[in-house]
Design a protein around this motif. Sequence first.
Motif, mmCIF file in Angstrom:
data_model
loop_
_atom_site.group_PDB
_atom_site.id
_atom_site.type_symbol
_atom_site.label_atom_id
_atom_site.label_comp_id
_atom_site.label_asym_id
_atom_site.label_seq_id
_atom_site.Cartn_x
_atom_site.Cartn_y
_atom_site.Cartn_z
ATOM 1 N N LYS A 42 23.607 40.666 47.492
ATOM 2 C CA LYS A 42 25.012 40.692 47.704
ATOM 3 C C LYS A 42 25.793 40.304 46.276
ATOM 4 C CE LYS A 42 25.505 40.031 52.107
ATOM 5 N NZ LYS A 42 26.224 40.873 52.939
ATOM 6 N N VAL A 43 26.564 41.661 46.078
ATOM 7 C CA VAL A 43 27.400 41.730 44.954
ATOM 8 C C VAL A 43 28.797 42.167 45.183
ATOM 9 C CG1 VAL A 43 25.435 42.309 43.137
ATOM 10 C CG2 VAL A 43 26.608 44.149 44.639
ATOM 11 N N SER A 44 29.649 41.886 44.484
ATOM 12 C CA SER A 44 31.121 42.450 44.516
ATOM 13 C C SER A 44 31.202 44.020 43.863
ATOM 14 C CB SER A 44 32.088 41.500 44.117
ATOM 15 O OG SER A 44 33.250 41.958 44.043
ATOM 16 N N ASN A 45 31.139 44.856 44.605
ATOM 17 C CA ASN A 45 31.314 46.237 44.130
ATOM 18 C C ASN A 45 32.663 46.597 43.951
ATOM 19 O OD1 ASN A 45 28.589 46.849 44.958
ATOM 20 N ND2 ASN A 45 29.156 47.543 46.923
ATOM 21 N N PRO A 46 32.751 47.337 42.815
ATOM 22 C CA PRO A 46 34.108 48.042 42.272
ATOM 23 C C PRO A 46 34.798 48.766 43.519
ATOM 24 C CG PRO A 46 32.483 48.878 40.975
ATOM 25 C CD PRO A 46 31.758 47.969 42.128
ATOM 26 N N VAL A 97 18.857 57.735 43.549
ATOM 27 C CA VAL A 97 18.913 56.182 43.412
ATOM 28 C C VAL A 97 20.199 55.779 43.329
ATOM 29 C CG1 VAL A 97 18.059 54.302 41.998
ATOM 30 C CG2 VAL A 97 16.797 56.533 42.111
ATOM 31 N N VAL A 98 20.570 54.771 44.134
ATOM 32 C CA VAL A 98 21.879 53.945 44.383
ATOM 33 C C VAL A 98 21.899 52.676 43.525
ATOM 34 C CG1 VAL A 98 23.550 52.990 45.932
ATOM 35 C CG2 VAL A 98 22.118 54.852 46.682
ATOM 36 N N ILE A 99 22.664 52.885 42.694
ATOM 37 C CA ILE A 99 22.991 51.497 41.640
ATOM 38 C C ILE A 99 24.281 50.813 42.356
ATOM 39 C CG2 ILE A 99 23.845 51.001 39.427
ATOM 40 C CD1 ILE A 99 22.921 53.721 38.464
ATOM 41 N N ASN A 100 23.741 49.442 42.713
ATOM 42 C CA ASN A 100 24.579 48.813 43.532
ATOM 43 C C ASN A 100 25.071 47.604 42.344
ATOM 44 O OD1 ASN A 100 26.079 47.409 45.513
ATOM 45 N ND2 ASN A 100 24.266 46.336 46.472
ATOM 46 N N GLY A 101 26.182 47.939 41.576
ATOM 47 C CA GLY A 101 26.464 46.998 40.568
ATOM 48 C C GLY A 101 27.641 46.212 40.794
ATOM 49 N N ASP A 102 27.863 45.000 40.356
ATOM 50 C CA ASP A 102 28.836 44.115 40.574
ATOM 51 C C ASP A 102 30.030 44.412 39.587
ATOM 52 O OD1 ASP A 102 30.084 41.157 40.043
ATOM 53 O OD2 ASP A 102 28.798 40.686 41.657
ATOM 54 N N SER A 103 31.296 44.092 40.236
ATOM 55 C CA SER A 103 32.058 44.535 39.571
ATOM 56 C C SER A 103 32.438 43.663 38.247
ATOM 57 C CB SER A 103 33.453 44.291 40.392
ATOM 58 O OG SER A 103 33.816 42.875 40.770
ATOM 59 N N ALA A 110 24.606 49.184 33.586
ATOM 60 C CA ALA A 110 24.637 50.262 34.460
ATOM 61 C C ALA A 110 24.486 51.530 33.604
ATOM 62 C CB ALA A 110 25.871 50.107 35.142
ATOM 63 N N ILE A 111 24.959 51.800 32.749
ATOM 64 C CA ILE A 111 24.856 52.971 32.051
ATOM 65 C C ILE A 111 23.044 53.251 31.683
ATOM 66 C CG2 ILE A 111 24.984 54.144 29.960
ATOM 67 C CD1 ILE A 111 28.012 53.190 30.165
ATOM 68 N N LYS A 112 22.611 51.921 31.131
ATOM 69 C CA LYS A 112 21.204 51.952 30.720
ATOM 70 C C LYS A 112 20.299 52.439 31.988
ATOM 71 C CE LYS A 112 21.432 48.650 27.057
ATOM 72 N NZ LYS A 112 20.929 47.417 26.601
#
Length: 134
Positions: A42-46, A97-103, A110-112
């Motif tokens: 669970k993350v808060s997506n942009p 590959v899906v990157i699921n990043g927190d806002s 995320a860039i790395k």
Amino acid sequence: MNIRSRLRHHPEVHTGALNDILFILLLFFLIVSTLANPNVIKVSNPKAKSDTKSKQTVVVTVDKDQALYLGQKKMGIDQLETELKVFLAKETEKPSVVINGDSTAHLGTAIKVMQIIKKLGATPVMAVDNSSGR
């Protein structure tokens, strides 16, 4: 003199409607179970205005503390490349590959992750929240 009727009526329960209801419930639970994704941290997506759907080969999650998860497995940035090679070696088509990043996560992490994915020959896709909760 025998006054009783020879034919006795046996009470029956009609289950036709009950079968319909059970069939509808079965369909509902089958559809809901295919929509649930157990490999989600669970993350808060942009937020975004449009949404791009992609076939998910593997999901990399970056949480608010910059911790990386490959599926449900927590790892460091140095382990990510070797673990991703294992997943991507099984694919025959060009994997994504899906990157699921927190806002609130740093963009540098995320860039790395994107650079590692591109280096391995896969397509990085950033997951965003398309809901209009402004």
